[in-house]
Motif scaffolding. Structure first.
Motif, PDB file in Angstrom:
ATOM      1  N   ARG A  20       0.869  -1.182   0.000  1.00 53.58           N
ATOM      2  CA  ARG A  20       0.000   0.000   0.000  1.00 53.58           C
ATOM      3  C   ARG A  20       0.900   1.225   0.000  1.00 53.58           C
ATOM      4  O   ARG A  20       1.751   1.375   0.886  1.00 53.58           O
ATOM      5  N   ASP A  21       0.739   2.074  -0.987  1.00 46.81           N
ATOM      6  CA  ASP A  21       1.527   3.318  -1.076  1.00 46.81           C
ATOM      7  C   ASP A  21       3.027   3.048  -0.971  1.00 46.81           C
ATOM      8  O   ASP A  21       3.762   3.774  -0.283  1.00 46.81           O
ATOM      9  N   GLY A  22       3.497   1.993  -1.617  1.00 46.77           N
ATOM     10  CA  GLY A  22       4.922   1.677  -1.651  1.00 46.77           C
ATOM     11  C   GLY A  22       5.463   0.992  -0.414  1.00 46.77           C
ATOM     12  O   GLY A  22       6.666   0.743  -0.323  1.00 46.77           O
ATOM     13  N   LYS A  23       4.597   0.682   0.552  1.00 44.75           N
ATOM     14  CA  LYS A  23       5.035   0.018   1.779  1.00 44.75           C
ATOM     15  C   LYS A  23       4.358  -1.344   1.903  1.00 44.75           C
ATOM     16  O   LYS A  23       3.278  -1.567   1.353  1.00 44.75           O
ATOM     17  N   VAL A  24       5.002  -2.242   2.642  1.00 43.81           N
ATOM     18  CA  VAL A  24       4.477  -3.595   2.854  1.00 43.81           C
ATOM     19  C   VAL A  24       4.037  -3.732   4.314  1.00 43.81           C
ATOM     20  O   VAL A  24       4.640  -3.149   5.217  1.00 43.81           O
ATOM     21  N   LEU A  25       2.994  -4.508   4.533  1.00 45.27           N
ATOM     22  CA  LEU A  25       2.462  -4.721   5.876  1.00 45.27           C
ATOM     23  C   LEU A  25       3.203  -5.855   6.575  1.00 45.27           C
ATOM     24  O   LEU A  25       3.244  -6.980   6.074  1.00 45.27           O
ATOM     25  N   ALA A 115       8.636   0.423   4.174  1.00 46.98           N
ATOM     26  CA  ALA A 115       9.189   0.428   2.824  1.00 46.98           C
ATOM     27  C   ALA A 115      10.127  -0.769   2.672  1.00 46.98           C
ATOM     28  O   ALA A 115      10.963  -1.007   3.551  1.00 46.98           O
ATOM     29  N   PRO A 116      10.007  -1.536   1.588  1.00 45.92           N
ATOM     30  CA  PRO A 116      10.879  -2.702   1.405  1.00 45.92           C
ATOM     31  C   PRO A 116      12.365  -2.373   1.495  1.00 45.92           C
ATOM     32  O   PRO A 116      13.140  -3.157   2.036  1.00 45.92           O
ATOM     33  N   SER A 137      10.852 -10.310  -3.621  1.00 44.52           N
ATOM     34  CA  SER A 137      10.247 -11.000  -4.751  1.00 44.52           C
ATOM     35  C   SER A 137       8.839 -10.479  -5.016  1.00 44.52           C
ATOM     36  O   SER A 137       8.448 -10.207  -6.166  1.00 44.52           O
ATOM     37  N   ALA A 138       8.058 -10.299  -3.949  1.00 42.17           N
ATOM     38  CA  ALA A 138       6.703  -9.765  -4.083  1.00 42.17           C
ATOM     39  C   ALA A 138       6.735  -8.337  -4.623  1.00 42.17           C
ATOM     40  O   ALA A 138       5.911  -7.974  -5.469  1.00 42.17           O
ATOM     41  N   HIS A 139       7.684  -7.548  -4.170  1.00 41.96           N
ATOM     42  CA  HIS A 139       7.811  -6.160  -4.614  1.00 41.96           C
ATOM     43  C   HIS A 139       8.071  -6.104  -6.114  1.00 41.96           C
ATOM     44  O   HIS A 139       7.505  -5.244  -6.823  1.00 41.96           O
ATOM     45  N   GLY A 143       5.539  -4.227  -8.893  1.00 41.44           N
ATOM     46  CA  GLY A 143       6.033  -3.189  -9.807  1.00 41.44           C
ATOM     47  C   GLY A 143       5.973  -1.813  -9.187  1.00 41.44           C
ATOM     48  O   GLY A 143       5.523  -1.646  -8.058  1.00 41.44           O
ATOM     49  N   PRO A 144       6.430  -0.820  -9.946  1.00 43.68           N
ATOM     50  CA  PRO A 144       6.472   0.556  -9.416  1.00 43.68           C
ATOM     51  C   PRO A 144       5.104   1.154  -9.204  1.00 43.68           C
ATOM     52  O   PRO A 144       4.127   0.761  -9.733  1.00 43.68           O
TER      53      PRO A 144
END
Length: 144
Positions: A20-25, A115-116, A137-139, A143-144
């Motif tokens: 979400r918004d470039g960040k991962v939970l 953020a990853p 890998s998920a990131h 994609g961007p």
């Protein structure tokens, strides 16, 4: 209270790297296995469920979120480290946040959107093994 009896065969589980918004939970486990460690939300696949059905159900049960599943990001095998411990094959998926704010159930006691690129510098957080690789890998799938 009766002791939890672990199955005598490997169990299939699912997890989601939710972006979400470039960040991962990341969520912190409130009980065993991996109590106190941050990981991806998810859980066991029930008999007759597809992996995607199980993932949507587990994410909703644990976090209250709706997600859009993008694809398989990787897998991890967790072997029993001690007598009575479980053996799991965890299928980890890339997903996008779709709706709602996190509301954790009793299996989790904290969450963070991270953020990853910041994962490597999170020295104060205990992360489950292989977490960074699955997130990267998920990131790439998201994609961007």
């Amino acid at each position: 209270m009766a002791a939890i009896v672990q199955p005598t065969r490997p169990q299939i589980a699912v997890s989601a790297a939710i972006f979400r918004d470039g960040k991962v939970l990341l969520t912190r486990r409130a009980r065993s296995p991996a109590k106190g460690f941050y990981s991806l939300p998810g859980g066991r696949v029930e008999f007759g469920e597809s992996l995607h059905q199980a993932l949507a159900r587990e994410i909703n049960e644990e976090t209250g979120l709706d997600i859009e599943i993008i694809g398989l990001a990787g897998w991890r095998e967790v072997l029993p480290a001690a007598a009575g411990a479980g053996h799991y094959l965890i299928m980890s998926f890339a997903a996008r946040w779709a709706a709602r704010e996190p509301v954790l159930n009793d299996e989790l006691d904290d969450y963070r959107w991270i953020a990853p690129a910041a994962l490597a510098s999170l020295g104060d957080l205990k992360l489950t093994g292989g977490l960074e690789e699955v997130i990267q890998s998920a990131h790439r799938l998201i994609g961007p």
